[in-house]
Design a protein around this motif. Structure first.
Motif, PDB file in Angstrom:
ATOM      1  N   CYS A  33       0.827  -1.044  -0.158  1.00 11.61           N
ATOM      2  CA  CYS A  33       0.048   0.200  -0.133  1.00 11.61           C
ATOM      3  C   CYS A  33       0.780   1.193  -0.048  1.00 11.61           C
ATOM      4  N   GLY A  35       0.461   5.424  -0.005  1.00 10.40           N
ATOM      5  CA  GLY A  35      -0.483   6.483   0.270  1.00 10.40           C
ATOM      6  C   GLY A  35       0.052   7.807   0.569  1.00 10.40           C
ATOM      7  N   ARG A  47      -4.895  10.834   6.945  1.00  7.25           N
ATOM      8  CA  ARG A  47      -5.213   9.905   5.567  1.00  7.25           C
ATOM      9  C   ARG A  47      -5.845  10.774   4.558  1.00  7.25           C
ATOM     10  N   THR A  50      -5.121   6.416  -0.474  1.00  8.89           N
ATOM     11  CA  THR A  50      -3.952   5.272  -0.683  1.00  8.89           C
ATOM     12  C   THR A  50      -4.199   4.459  -1.934  1.00  8.89           C
ATOM     13  N   THR A  58      -8.028   1.961  -4.750  1.00 10.96           N
ATOM     14  CA  THR A  58      -7.937   3.346  -4.100  1.00 10.96           C
ATOM     15  C   THR A  58      -8.748   3.532  -2.990  1.00 10.96           C
ATOM     16  N   CYS A  96       4.362  11.153   1.768  1.00 14.55           N
ATOM     17  CA  CYS A  96       4.143   9.996   1.231  1.00 14.55           C
ATOM     18  C   CYS A  96       4.456   8.760   2.067  1.00 14.55           C
ATOM     19  N   CYS A 102      -2.979  -1.219   4.060  1.00 13.84           N
ATOM     20  CA  CYS A 102      -3.628   0.217   4.211  1.00 13.84           C
ATOM     21  C   CYS A 102      -4.408   0.341   5.270  1.00 13.84           C
ATOM     22  N   TYR A 106      -2.328   6.746  10.846  1.00 13.09           N
ATOM     23  CA  TYR A 106      -0.725   6.888  10.380  1.00 13.09           C
ATOM     24  C   TYR A 106       0.074   6.413  11.015  1.00 13.09           C
ATOM     25  N   TRP A 109       1.840   2.733   9.925  1.00  6.61           N
ATOM     26  CA  TRP A 109       2.284   2.878   8.585  1.00  6.61           C
ATOM     27  C   TRP A 109       3.892   2.834   8.951  1.00  6.61           C
TER      28      TRP A 109
END
Length: 122
Positions: A33, A35, A47, A50, A58, A96, A102, A106, A109
């Motif tokens: 993924c 995003g 977010r 993604t 998407t 990025c 996904c 945040y 990630w």
């Protein structure tokens, strides 16, 4: 090692357009993924969009639907965020990110770029 390098942020007037780019390298999974997140001063990172590389699926936040588009150039391994009809409330640092899944948050990630500033003036 995964590296993400954003570019394209600048100042623009409301109603204008920008395209952000994110050059990615080092990711070994066949599907992952990618995003775009953004963080405005005093606000939490949110977010924006993604894209799952395997399926092409998407996601766009409600606040940007109809104005922003996320896409990817597989040959260049580059992620894009096309932003149209920009509003002052779109002003933020845009990041990025890449991850195996996904996630909406945040904090889950793993890989991030350095961020690029987008400023939209009224």
């Amino acid at each position: 090692q995964v590296q993400l390098v954003e570019s394209g942020g600048t100042s623009v007037q409301a109603g204008g357009s920008l395209r952000l780019s994110c050059a990615a390298s080092g990711y070994t999974y066949s599907s992952y993924c990618m995003g775009w997140f953004r963080q405005a001063p005093g606000k939490e990172r949110e977010r924006v969009a993604t894209l799952l590389t395997g399926s092409g699926a998407t996601y766009l936040a409600d606040s940007v639907k109809g104005r922003f588009t996320i896409s990817r150039d597989n040959a260049k391994n580059t992620l894009y965020l096309q932003m149209n009809s920009l509003k002052p409330e779109d002003t933020a640092v845009y990041y990025c990110a890449a991850n195996r899944v996904c996630y909406s948050s945040y904090s889950l990630w793993n890989y991030w770029g350095q961020g690029t500033q987008v400023t939209v003036s009224a």
